[in-house]
Write a protein that holds these residues in place. Sequence first.
Motif, PDB file in Angstrom:
ATOM      1  N   GLN A   1       0.847  -1.186   0.000  1.00 42.10           N
ATOM      2  CA  GLN A   1       0.000   0.000   0.000  1.00 42.10           C
ATOM      3  C   GLN A   1       0.880   1.232   0.000  1.00 42.10           C
ATOM      4  O   GLN A   1       1.962   1.240   0.574  1.00 42.10           O
ATOM      5  CB  GLN A   1      -0.956   0.008   1.186  1.00 42.10           C
ATOM      6  CG  GLN A   1      -0.306  -0.045   2.559  1.00 42.10           C
ATOM      7  CD  GLN A   1      -1.328  -0.321   3.645  1.00 42.10           C
ATOM      8  OE1 GLN A   1      -1.721  -1.465   3.854  1.00 42.10           O
ATOM      9  NE2 GLN A   1      -1.785   0.731   4.305  1.00 42.10           N
TER      10      GLN A   1
ATOM     11  N   GLN B   1      -0.127   4.316   1.084  1.00 36.99           N
ATOM     12  CA  GLN B   1      -0.449   5.272   2.146  1.00 36.99           C
ATOM     13  C   GLN B   1      -0.800   4.534   3.428  1.00 36.99           C
ATOM     14  O   GLN B   1      -1.391   3.448   3.403  1.00 36.99           O
ATOM     15  CB  GLN B   1      -1.628   6.167   1.731  1.00 36.99           C
ATOM     16  CG  GLN B   1      -1.354   7.026   0.513  1.00 36.99           C
ATOM     17  CD  GLN B   1      -2.563   7.813   0.076  1.00 36.99           C
ATOM     18  OE1 GLN B   1      -3.704   7.457   0.367  1.00 36.99           O
ATOM     19  NE2 GLN B   1      -2.332   8.907  -0.632  1.00 36.99           N
TER      20      GLN B   1
ATOM     21  N   CYS C   1      -1.922   5.552   7.815  1.00 34.89           N
ATOM     22  CA  CYS C   1      -2.274   6.620   8.749  1.00 34.89           C
ATOM     23  C   CYS C   1      -1.117   6.826   9.721  1.00 34.89           C
ATOM     24  O   CYS C   1      -0.541   5.850  10.226  1.00 34.89           O
ATOM     25  CB  CYS C   1      -3.543   6.269   9.522  1.00 34.89           C
ATOM     26  SG  CYS C   1      -5.026   6.230   8.501  1.00 34.89           S
TER      27      CYS C   1
ATOM     28  N   THR D   1       6.000   8.732   6.883  1.00 37.32           N
ATOM     29  CA  THR D   1       6.376   8.678   5.476  1.00 37.32           C
ATOM     30  C   THR D   1       7.779   8.094   5.346  1.00 37.32           C
ATOM     31  O   THR D   1       8.720   8.552   5.985  1.00 37.32           O
ATOM     32  CB  THR D   1       6.322  10.076   4.845  1.00 37.32           C
ATOM     33  OG1 THR D   1       4.963  10.536   4.871  1.00 37.32           O
ATOM     34  CG2 THR D   1       6.815  10.055   3.414  1.00 37.32           C
TER      35      THR D   1
ATOM     36  N   THR E   1       3.561   6.878   2.036  1.00 37.59           N
ATOM     37  CA  THR E   1       3.262   8.195   2.585  1.00 37.59           C
ATOM     38  C   THR E   1       2.326   8.083   3.779  1.00 37.59           C
ATOM     39  O   THR E   1       1.293   7.401   3.711  1.00 37.59           O
ATOM     40  CB  THR E   1       2.611   9.091   1.517  1.00 37.59           C
ATOM     41  OG1 THR E   1       3.488   9.177   0.389  1.00 37.59           O
ATOM     42  CG2 THR E   1       2.358  10.485   2.052  1.00 37.59           C
TER      43      THR E   1
ATOM     44  N   LEU F   1      -0.396   9.663   6.250  1.00 40.49           N
ATOM     45  CA  LEU F   1      -1.455  10.677   6.211  1.00 40.49           C
ATOM     46  C   LEU F   1      -2.083  10.832   7.584  1.00 40.49           C
ATOM     47  O   LEU F   1      -2.130   9.881   8.370  1.00 40.49           O
ATOM     48  CB  LEU F   1      -2.530  10.288   5.196  1.00 40.49           C
ATOM     49  CG  LEU F   1      -2.056   9.969   3.776  1.00 40.49           C
ATOM     50  CD1 LEU F   1      -3.230   9.508   2.926  1.00 40.49           C
ATOM     51  CD2 LEU F   1      -1.398  11.182   3.154  1.00 40.49           C
TER      52      LEU F   1
ATOM     53  N   CYS G   1      -5.174  10.794   9.508  1.00 42.33           N
ATOM     54  CA  CYS G   1      -6.517  10.236   9.314  1.00 42.33           C
ATOM     55  C   CYS G   1      -7.385  10.613  10.516  1.00 42.33           C
ATOM     56  O   CYS G   1      -7.075  10.234  11.653  1.00 42.33           O
ATOM     57  CB  CYS G   1      -6.451   8.729   9.170  1.00 42.33           C
ATOM     58  SG  CYS G   1      -5.335   8.183   7.852  1.00 42.33           S
TER      59      CYS G   1
ATOM     60  N   ALA H   1      -7.698  12.836   4.894  1.00 43.22           N
ATOM     61  CA  ALA H   1      -6.411  12.280   4.484  1.00 43.22           C
ATOM     62  C   ALA H   1      -5.508  13.432   4.095  1.00 43.22           C
ATOM     63  O   ALA H   1      -5.801  14.191   3.185  1.00 43.22           O
ATOM     64  CB  ALA H   1      -6.584  11.327   3.307  1.00 43.22           C
TER      65      ALA H   1
ATOM     66  N   ASP I   1      -1.345  14.725   3.633  1.00 39.46           N
ATOM     67  CA  ASP I   1       0.070  14.394   3.521  1.00 39.46           C
ATOM     68  C   ASP I   1       0.855  15.173   4.566  1.00 39.46           C
ATOM     69  O   ASP I   1       1.003  16.378   4.475  1.00 39.46           O
ATOM     70  CB  ASP I   1       0.576  14.708   2.115  1.00 39.46           C
ATOM     71  CG  ASP I   1       1.997  14.218   1.897  1.00 39.46           C
ATOM     72  OD1 ASP I   1       2.643  13.830   2.878  1.00 39.46           O
ATOM     73  OD2 ASP I   1       2.452  14.238   0.744  1.00 39.46           O
TER      74      ASP I   1
END
Length: 195
Positions: free
Chosen positions: A57, A59, A61, A126, A152, A154, A156, A188, A190
Motif C-alpha cells: 500500500q 499510504q 495513517c 512517510t 506516505t 497521512l 486520518c 487524508a 500528507d
Amino acid sequence: VVGAGGRLRGGRAQWVARAARGTRPGASPASVAGSGTPPATVTAVSCDIQVTKSASQAQVCTGSATKVTYTFHVSNPGDVALTNVTVTDDVLGDLTAAFVAANGGSSTLAVGADIQFTADHNTSVTTTNTVTATGDSPASSTVTATATATVTALRCVIQVTQSASQAPVCTGSDTNVTYTFPVSKPVARDLTKDT
C-alpha cells in the motif's frame, strides 16, 4: 656424414645452425611466423543485475504502525551467472537470507532468473527506502542495481457529534425525541507538506 639438406661449412652442418635460429632449410619468413602460438581471444559478455520493489500500500495513517509488505524481484538479464549475490535495504536491513531461501538455497543467480521474495515492515511515518542488489560476475567485476519505494503517512481523522431534537421532556410523556449523528468524512492529509 651430413643428412639431406645440409652441407659442412666451417666444420658444422649448415642445417644445424639454422635449426638453432628456429628455421630450416628452404623455410620462408611467412611460414616461420605462422608457426607461432595463435593470439588469445577475449570475449565481451553482458554482466547485469536488476532489482525492483513495490509496497502493498502506498499510504498509511500516521501513528498506526501499519504492516506494509514489500515485494522484491532480483533478476539476471545478462549473459553469465552471478555469484555471491547480496540484497540489502536501508530500512529493512539485510535481505540476503530471504533472497537465498527464495532462490533454492543458493546465492548464485542464473542467467534469465527472476527471484521474488517479500519482507514486512510496520510503518507509521512517510518512508522512502532503497534496496541494493549486488553480484559477482566471472569477468572479475561486481554488478549493482538499486530500487526505491515510498509509503506516505497521512493524518486520518474522523469526528462524530450527537444532538437531540429537544432537550426537556415531561416525565411519563413518552415524547418522541430524534437524535442526529452527523459523521464527518475522514481527512487524508500528507504530513510531509505540513509546516
